[in-house]
Design a protein around this motif. Structure first.
Motif, PDB file in Angstrom:
ATOM      1  N   ASP A 104       0.837  -1.209   0.000  1.00 14.82           N
ATOM      2  CA  ASP A 104       0.000   0.000   0.000  1.00 14.82           C
ATOM      3  C   ASP A 104       0.866   1.252   0.000  1.00 14.82           C
ATOM      4  O   ASP A 104       0.463   2.295  -0.516  1.00 14.82           O
ATOM      5  N   GLN A 105       2.034   1.093   0.610  1.00 16.88           N
ATOM      6  CA  GLN A 105       2.947   2.239   0.654  1.00 16.88           C
ATOM      7  C   GLN A 105       3.955   2.225  -0.496  1.00 16.88           C
ATOM      8  O   GLN A 105       4.975   2.880  -0.457  1.00 16.88           O
ATOM      9  N   GLN A 106       3.643   1.430  -1.499  1.00 18.16           N
ATOM     10  CA  GLN A 106       4.447   1.382  -2.721  1.00 18.16           C
ATOM     11  C   GLN A 106       5.849   0.827  -2.521  1.00 18.16           C
ATOM     12  O   GLN A 106       6.721   1.026  -3.352  1.00 18.16           O
ATOM     13  N   SER A 107       6.077   0.097  -1.431  1.00 18.73           N
ATOM     14  CA  SER A 107       7.417  -0.464  -1.232  1.00 18.73           C
ATOM     15  C   SER A 107       7.486  -1.864  -1.790  1.00 18.73           C
ATOM     16  O   SER A 107       7.197  -2.848  -1.111  1.00 18.73           O
ATOM     17  N   VAL A 108       7.838  -1.934  -3.038  1.00 17.27           N
ATOM     18  CA  VAL A 108       7.834  -3.232  -3.718  1.00 17.27           C
ATOM     19  C   VAL A 108       8.828  -4.196  -3.105  1.00 17.27           C
ATOM     20  O   VAL A 108       8.523  -5.358  -2.833  1.00 17.27           O
ATOM     21  N   MET A 109      10.019  -3.737  -2.901  1.00 18.42           N
ATOM     22  CA  MET A 109      11.062  -4.630  -2.382  1.00 18.42           C
ATOM     23  C   MET A 109      10.691  -5.190  -1.026  1.00 18.42           C
ATOM     24  O   MET A 109      10.870  -6.379  -0.757  1.00 18.42           O
ATOM     25  N   GLU A 110      10.158  -4.321  -0.178  1.00 21.29           N
ATOM     26  CA  GLU A 110       9.707  -4.781   1.130  1.00 21.29           C
ATOM     27  C   GLU A 110       8.628  -5.832   0.969  1.00 21.29           C
ATOM     28  O   GLU A 110       8.587  -6.847   1.664  1.00 21.29           O
ATOM     29  N   GLY A 111       7.729  -5.519   0.016  1.00 23.30           N
ATOM     30  CA  GLY A 111       6.638  -6.448  -0.237  1.00 23.30           C
ATOM     31  C   GLY A 111       7.142  -7.813  -0.635  1.00 23.30           C
ATOM     32  O   GLY A 111       6.669  -8.854  -0.151  1.00 23.30           O
ATOM     33  N   LEU A 112       8.138  -7.800  -1.507  1.00 21.90           N
ATOM     34  CA  LEU A 112       8.693  -9.071  -1.968  1.00 21.90           C
ATOM     35  C   LEU A 112       9.322  -9.842  -0.810  1.00 21.90           C
ATOM     36  O   LEU A 112       9.236 -11.070  -0.739  1.00 21.90           O
ATOM     37  N   LYS A 113       9.940  -9.100   0.085  1.00 23.08           N
ATOM     38  CA  LYS A 113      10.561  -9.771   1.242  1.00 23.08           C
ATOM     39  C   LYS A 113       9.508 -10.485   2.076  1.00 23.08           C
ATOM     40  O   LYS A 113       9.680 -11.651   2.458  1.00 23.08           O
ATOM     41  N   HIS A 114       8.428  -9.774   2.361  1.00 23.48           N
ATOM     42  CA  HIS A 114       7.367 -10.397   3.157  1.00 23.48           C
ATOM     43  C   HIS A 114       6.750 -11.574   2.416  1.00 23.48           C
ATOM     44  O   HIS A 114       6.432 -12.621   2.999  1.00 23.48           O
ATOM     45  N   ALA A 115       6.628 -11.393   1.112  1.00 26.48           N
ATOM     46  CA  ALA A 115       6.079 -12.497   0.308  1.00 26.48           C
ATOM     47  C   ALA A 115       6.963 -13.717   0.407  1.00 26.48           C
ATOM     48  O   ALA A 115       6.477 -14.850   0.542  1.00 26.48           O
ATOM     49  N   ALA A 116       8.279 -13.477   0.358  1.00 23.51           N
ATOM     50  CA  ALA A 116       9.222 -14.592   0.457  1.00 23.51           C
ATOM     51  C   ALA A 116       9.085 -15.303   1.795  1.00 23.51           C
ATOM     52  O   ALA A 116       9.124 -16.537   1.877  1.00 23.51           O
ATOM     53  N   ASN A 117       8.911 -14.500   2.828  1.00 20.13           N
ATOM     54  CA  ASN A 117       8.734 -15.104   4.161  1.00 20.13           C
ATOM     55  C   ASN A 117       7.488 -15.963   4.214  1.00 20.13           C
ATOM     56  O   ASN A 117       7.482 -17.061   4.766  1.00 20.13           O
ATOM     57  N   MET A 118       6.453 -15.388   3.605  1.00 18.57           N
ATOM     58  CA  MET A 118       5.198 -16.133   3.597  1.00 18.57           C
ATOM     59  C   MET A 118       5.373 -17.457   2.846  1.00 18.57           C
ATOM     60  O   MET A 118       4.965 -18.516   3.299  1.00 18.57           O
ATOM     61  N   LEU A 119       6.009 -17.393   1.708  1.00 15.40           N
ATOM     62  CA  LEU A 119       6.218 -18.581   0.900  1.00 15.40           C
ATOM     63  C   LEU A 119       7.101 -19.594   1.590  1.00 15.40           C
ATOM     64  O   LEU A 119       7.073 -20.787   1.283  1.00 15.40           O
ATOM     65  N   GLY A 120       7.864 -19.116   2.549  1.00  9.29           N
ATOM     66  CA  GLY A 120       8.712 -20.025   3.300  1.00  9.29           C
ATOM     67  C   GLY A 120       7.931 -21.117   4.005  1.00  9.29           C
ATOM     68  O   GLY A 120       8.413 -22.221   4.223  1.00  9.29           O
ATOM     69  N   GLU A 121       6.686 -20.804   4.346  1.00  8.80           N
ATOM     70  CA  GLU A 121       5.874 -21.817   5.031  1.00  8.80           C
ATOM     71  C   GLU A 121       5.663 -23.041   4.154  1.00  8.80           C
ATOM     72  O   GLU A 121       5.466 -24.157   4.644  1.00  8.80           O
ATOM     73  N   LEU A 122       5.757 -22.837   2.862  1.00 12.03           N
ATOM     74  CA  LEU A 122       5.555 -23.956   1.943  1.00 12.03           C
ATOM     75  C   LEU A 122       6.777 -24.859   1.852  1.00 12.03           C
ATOM     76  O   LEU A 122       6.776 -25.838   1.116  1.00 12.03           O
ATOM     77  N   ARG A 123       7.810 -24.554   2.598  1.00 11.27           N
ATOM     78  CA  ARG A 123       9.006 -25.394   2.594  1.00 11.27           C
ATOM     79  C   ARG A 123       8.866 -26.582   3.518  1.00 11.27           C
ATOM     80  O   ARG A 123       9.729 -27.448   3.550  1.00 11.27           O
ATOM     81  N   THR A 124       7.771 -26.624   4.276  1.00  8.89           N
ATOM     82  CA  THR A 124       7.634 -27.642   5.306  1.00  8.89           C
ATOM     83  C   THR A 124       7.592 -29.059   4.740  1.00  8.89           C
ATOM     84  O   THR A 124       7.081 -29.281   3.633  1.00  8.89           O
ATOM     85  N   SER A 125       8.128 -29.996   5.530  1.00  7.64           N
ATOM     86  CA  SER A 125       8.010 -31.422   5.171  1.00  7.64           C
ATOM     87  C   SER A 125       7.063 -32.143   6.104  1.00  7.64           C
ATOM     88  O   SER A 125       6.889 -33.351   6.026  1.00  7.64           O
ATOM     89  N   LEU A 126       6.493 -31.359   7.043  1.00  9.41           N
ATOM     90  CA  LEU A 126       5.783 -32.026   8.139  1.00  9.41           C
ATOM     91  C   LEU A 126       4.295 -32.257   7.878  1.00  9.41           C
ATOM     92  O   LEU A 126       3.655 -33.035   8.555  1.00  9.41           O
ATOM     93  N   LEU A 127       3.760 -31.555   6.905  1.00 11.34           N
ATOM     94  CA  LEU A 127       2.309 -31.651   6.704  1.00 11.34           C
ATOM     95  C   LEU A 127       1.947 -32.802   5.787  1.00 11.34           C
ATOM     96  O   LEU A 127       2.678 -33.141   4.852  1.00 11.34           O
TER      97      LEU A 127
END
Lengths: 813, 182
Positions: free
Chosen positions: A45-68
């Motif tokens: 919302d604040q136009q910070s694309v790079m920041e956005g991508l960082k958070h997106a990467a963190n979010m996508l990190g959850e998909l790295r799990t082997s436990l589910l």
């Protein structure tokens, strides 16, 4: 069930796969995802694309799990993709307003972990292609290759699935490159893309089979099945491409798919994918690649259930060939029957442990194909039936298939196919049908026979010749005569057994469909055939099967009478029919009750009388006296006797062929019989019926050869007087009064008929008597009813008293 | 209130079943009462009638295999008392005077009988007489050409509309008659 769960829990607790643990893990992961997503959206919302991508990467990190577990991973995946969509929308929006960053595709390649990196690449790549930032063809190729970096089966499958969904609308579907934009790619590039994606996904999917302990195998296979649609989606996507035609399917698409399917040697994958191919691609394609497909079938691993695959294909092509009611959809050069017939033979030969029910199921599919695609060429269907019989003969000659087995069930299903497809007259042309029917045990034969009859009755099919009737009986023998392998003891074949009654009534109903409408001689032939067949069924069956024959024989005499101008032998033929009926009814007299034969004899007397053939009187008299004899034998049952006598009287009143001598004998017998009934009220009422025998009944005047009414007033009056006398002897006053009323009504009847000696004076005296008697009875409910009846008579008389005829009638309230 | 009136089916002694044109029409839930003149002849047909509606009244015909059917029945629908009897017990068969006698004895507004396999519907002395004929067109010695027929009565209080359904030369026809109670 619970024990299994406990065992599962203890085993997999180390791997964190217990149910409770799974729920918690998923809940935690989802919460993390939402947190990161929230943060991402806020900075975007604040136009910070790079920041956005960082958070997106963190979010996508959850998909790295082997436990589910796969189910839970799927849930997580859905939410993540949803949130990722926001990023996609944001970026797209930016480009639309000319504010897009041009280097994101490069930038994200430096993301730390491969799973988030690839999801971001796919997302951004998608946006860039649409915004014409990057050449489509190369990016697509890039992405599908790069996904190789994730070799973990579960993660890889979902990643590639995301890729496929993302680029759905981007896959080029044209013959040539788009002139305006360069390097968009053509249909061939799309094919490469999807086929590669498919291959890789299948490999991952197959690898899941070998992950983990052998004791978890069942669970793993179940989980694999839950994920199959991910792999299948590639094939669906292929089928949606417009530029794929038969040629490309045959030369590019199918070979590549088959290569993967056959080489992976995994039976879960093979079974699913072969089925998927059949369902997803048009039938036209299958028709043109039959040989390739069937060749691949032969190379599938031994544990694959090839039966269902083949049946699926055969059924589809059968349906295709008869679509829109025509049989022309299959090109001449493709002989489906021969191809599949051969194929099935090969399969059966190569798989020696194939259970018999599977072989039958394949034959059924082939039979279905024969009957629908080669509708008027019965030799195909016949061949299949013959082969089926041979198969079982090879296993064990002249042995029945055991009842209740899967093989028996499949055979029953098979035998129903021709019944559903054709009407019975065509089924009879399949002369090998009975060979297969004979394989079955009693219970299954019974089922099929009932099915056949019900089908004939529902379709209202008429069977018009004796020959066809004979052929049909060959099939239905199980219901018609005692079977040596029937579990039913003879004692169970009685009217107390509802199933037996239902079955025999069905056979009786069927009989009525044996009709030769324009050929009475053929009809006679049919009757003889049926008699010959049914007489072997035992008395309990004849009880049901003989009456319709007899009634149809009577009806046939009328048909002969109608063509008497053309057939000079018609009277002899009628004579033969009556003789036959006499024989049949005589057999039925051995049953425990005589009601039915008695009534059948009376029907015969009526028919003879109406036909008026040369021996009509003799025949009618014979039948009538037989009926009378049966009546006398009913002496023990007052109710039955009374009902039978009423019927005898009613019938005689309508039979017009007796000369005076015979008629007189019968009149007297019935009148005397009336007085000999046990109950007085029955005597009175029946006598009142007898009056008509002396009045409107007709006898043959031998000199004029015409029937005339008896009109014997003396005898009528005698009956009435006798009836009155008997009524005076009744002790129950209510009943007596009721009968006086009925007497009065009968007198009125004959008064209206102008019978001499019944005049107004007589009526008046009867009315007076009745009025007196009426005062003697009580006023309870039953007597109220009788009073009411009497009132109705008086009302009627009051009405009639207006007429001139009734002048002098004394009727007042 | 819809009342189905039919009889003399003679299944399976003379015919294999109801004509399919009739079967299509007779679906459950549309008829409130069934009055059957008898000669069905088996339990199978009774059960079939019971699938059409719960209130089924049957009287004994000469070929019914159930000996426990009654010979006569009176049923009240709307303001009509309706009498039901097969008719083979009335001698001479089909004789109007005799039927009138029966109507007086039963004290009914409408008398329904069968046995002749011939459809009839007429008014006499302000009373109505109905014979639904044979629903299957079954063979009858005294009636050389039997037409399959049945009757549907629509009774509203004191008025009756009669619909006659017949299959004449395989053509399906419907006729309508009206009757009002005096």
């Amino acid at each position: 069930m619970s024990m299994q769960k406990a065992v599962d829990n203890s085993r997999s607790s180390n791997a964190g796969l217990s149910m409770d643990n799974q729920e918690k893990l998923l809940a935690d992961a989802l919460q993390n995802v939402r947190q990161h997503a929230f943060a991402m959206k806020r900075v975007l919302d604040q136009q910070s694309v790079m920041e956005g991508l960082k958070h997106a990467a963190n979010m996508l990190g959850e998909l790295r799990t082997s436990l589910l577990s796969p189910k839970n991973y799927y849930e997580l995946h859905v939410v993540v993709v949803e949130e990722l969509h926001h990023l996609e929308l944001y970026l797209t929006d930016e480009f639309e307003h000319g504010r897009g960053s041009h280097d994101l595709y490069e930038v994200v390649q430096y993301a730390g972990n491969i799973v988030p990196r690839l999801y971001l690449l796919i997302t951004i790549g998608h946006v860039y292609i649409r915004a014409n930032e990057l050449p489509r063809r190369e990016v697509l190729r890039d992405l599908v290759e790069m996904c190789r970096g994730v070799q973990h089966p579960l993660r890889g499958l979902f990643l590639r699935n995301y890729l496929l969904q993302c680029v759905k609308s981007l896959l080029p579907d044209t013959e040539e490159e788009n002139q305006e934009a360069t390097k968009t790619g053509t249909i061939l590039d799309s094919l490469d893309f999807i086929l590669l994606n498919f291959s890789e996904m299948n490999k991952l999917w197959v690898r899941m089979q070998y992950q983990g302990h052998t004791r978890d195998l069942q669970r793993r296979e179940q989980e694999r099945r839950e994920l199959r649609i991910l792999v299948g989606t590639n094939l669906v996507r292929l089928s949606e491409l417009e530029c794929v035609n038969v040629e490309r399917y045959k030369t590019i698409v199918l070979p590549k798919i088959m290569e993967q399917v056959v080489s992976c040697r995994d039976s879960i994958a093979q079974e699913y994918l072969m089925e998927c191919i059949i369902q997803v691609f048009p039938d036209e394609y299958h028709l043109n690649t039959l040989n390739e497909f069937l060749k691949a079938c032969r190379e599938l691993s031994a544990s694959v259930n090839i039966r269902n695959i083949l049946i699926s294909l055969i059924d589809r092509l059968t349906a295709y060939s008869t679509r829109d009611g025509s049989q022309q959809n299959i090109p001449e050069n493709i002989q489906l029957f021969d191809i599949f017939s051969e194929q099935i033979a090969e399969v059966v030969k190569s798989r020696i442990n194939m259970p018999p029910e599977d072989i039958v199921a394949l034959q059924s599919a082939l039979l279905n194909l024969s009957l629908k695609c080669y509708r008027d060429q019965f030799e195909y269907g016949n061949k299949v039936l013959e082969n089926t019989r041979k198969i079982f003969d090879n296993i064990a000659l002249d042995t029945q298939v055991q009842t209740g087995t899967p093989a028996a069930k499949e055979l029953v299903k098979m035998l129903k196919i021709p019944i559903d497809c054709y009407d019975i007259l065509d089924v009879l042309k399949l002369n090998h049908y009975k060979l297969v029917l004979q394989l079955l045990s009693y219970r299954e034969r019974h089922t099929v026979c009932m099915y056949i009859i019900n089908s004939i009755l529902d379709k209202e099919t008429i069977i018009p010749t004796a020959e066809q009737v004979t052929q049909l009986f060959e099939l239905l023998l199980t219901l018609i005569i005692d079977q040596t392998d029937s579990p039913l003891e003879t004692s169970r074949q009685t009217i107390t057994n509802e199933d037996f009654v239902e079955e025999q009534n069905l056979v009786a109903r069927l009989y009525n469909n044996f009709q030769a409408p324009n050929d009475p001689d053929q009809q006679y032939h049919i009757i003889k055939i049926c008699q010959d067949t049914f007489k072997n069924g035992g008395l309990e069956r004849m009880r049901f099967t003989y009456p319709p024959i007899i009634m149809q024989a009577y009806a046939l005499t009328f048909r002969y009478k109608n063509i008497r101008e053309q057939d000079e032998k018609w009277e002899k033929k009628c004579q033969k029919l009556f003789q036959l009926c006499n024989q049949l009814i005589n057999t039925l007299t051995k049953l425990e009750t005589n009601d039915l034969p008695l009534r059948l004899y009376l029907q015969g007397a009526l028919a003879a009388s109406e036909i008026g053939s040369e021996n009509a009187e003799t025949i009618a008299y014979e039948f009538f006296s037989q009926a009378y004899t049966l009546y006398e034998e009913q002496a023990g049952d007052t109710r039955a006797q009374s009902a039978s006598l009423t019927l005898l009287i009613g019938t005689l009143e309508k039979v017009t062929c007796f000369a005076e001598e015979n008629h007189s004998t019968l009149r007297q017998s019935l009148t005397q019989a009336a007085t000999r009934l046990v109950k007085r009220p029955d005597q009175v009422r029946t006598l009142l019926l007898c009056t008509h025998l002396f009045w409107s009944a007709q006898r043959l005047n031998e000199s004029t050869q015409k029937s005339e009414q008896v009109h014997d007033n003396e005898k009528v009056l005698a009956c009435l007087k006798k009836a009155t006398k008997l009524t005076t002897q009744i002790m129950d006053q209510s009943v007596q009064v009721q009968l006086y009323n009925e007497l009065l009504n009968t007198y009125i009847y004959f008064f209206n008929q102008n019978l001499p000696d019944i005049d107004i004076t007589l009526l008046n005296s009867l009315i007076e008597k009745l009025q007196n008697e009426m005062s003697k009875i009580s006023s309870n409910e039953n007597d109220e009813f009788i009073r009411n009846q009497i009132q109705k008579t008086f009302d009627y008389l009051r009405q009639q008293s207006q007429l001139e005829k009734f002048q002098g009638l004394q009727i007042n309230n | 209130m819809l009342v189905l009136v039919l009889g003399d089916l003679h299944i399976p002694y003379r015919v294999s079943g109801l004509p399919h044109e009739f079967r299509k029409l007779l679906t459950p839930g549309r008829i409130q009462h069934i009055l059957c003149t008898g000669n069905l002849c088996t339990k199978e047909t009774v059960d079939y009638l019971k699938t059409l509606t719960a209130d089924v009244h049957i009287v004994r015909g000469d070929f019914d295999d159930n000996p426990n059917f009654v010979d006569q029945k009176v049923v009240t629908v709307g303001q009509f008392r309706i009498g039901l009897c097969h008719g083979h017990q009335i001698v001479p068969w089909g004789d109007i005077e005799s039927l009138s006698m029966l109507q007086r004895q039963m004290d009914v507004d409408i008398l329904i009988t069968g046995h002749t396999h011939k459809f009839e519907a007429f008014e006499r002395d302000n009373k109505f007489f109905i014979n639904p004929g044979s629903a299957t067109g079954a063979f009858n010695s005294l009636n050389s050409s039997t037409t399959p027929s049945f009757v549907l009565m629509d009774i509203q209080q004191a008025s009756l509309t009669l619909y006659v359904y017949q299959l004449i030369n395989e053509k399906f026809t419907v006729e309508r008659l009206e009757y009002r109670k005096a």
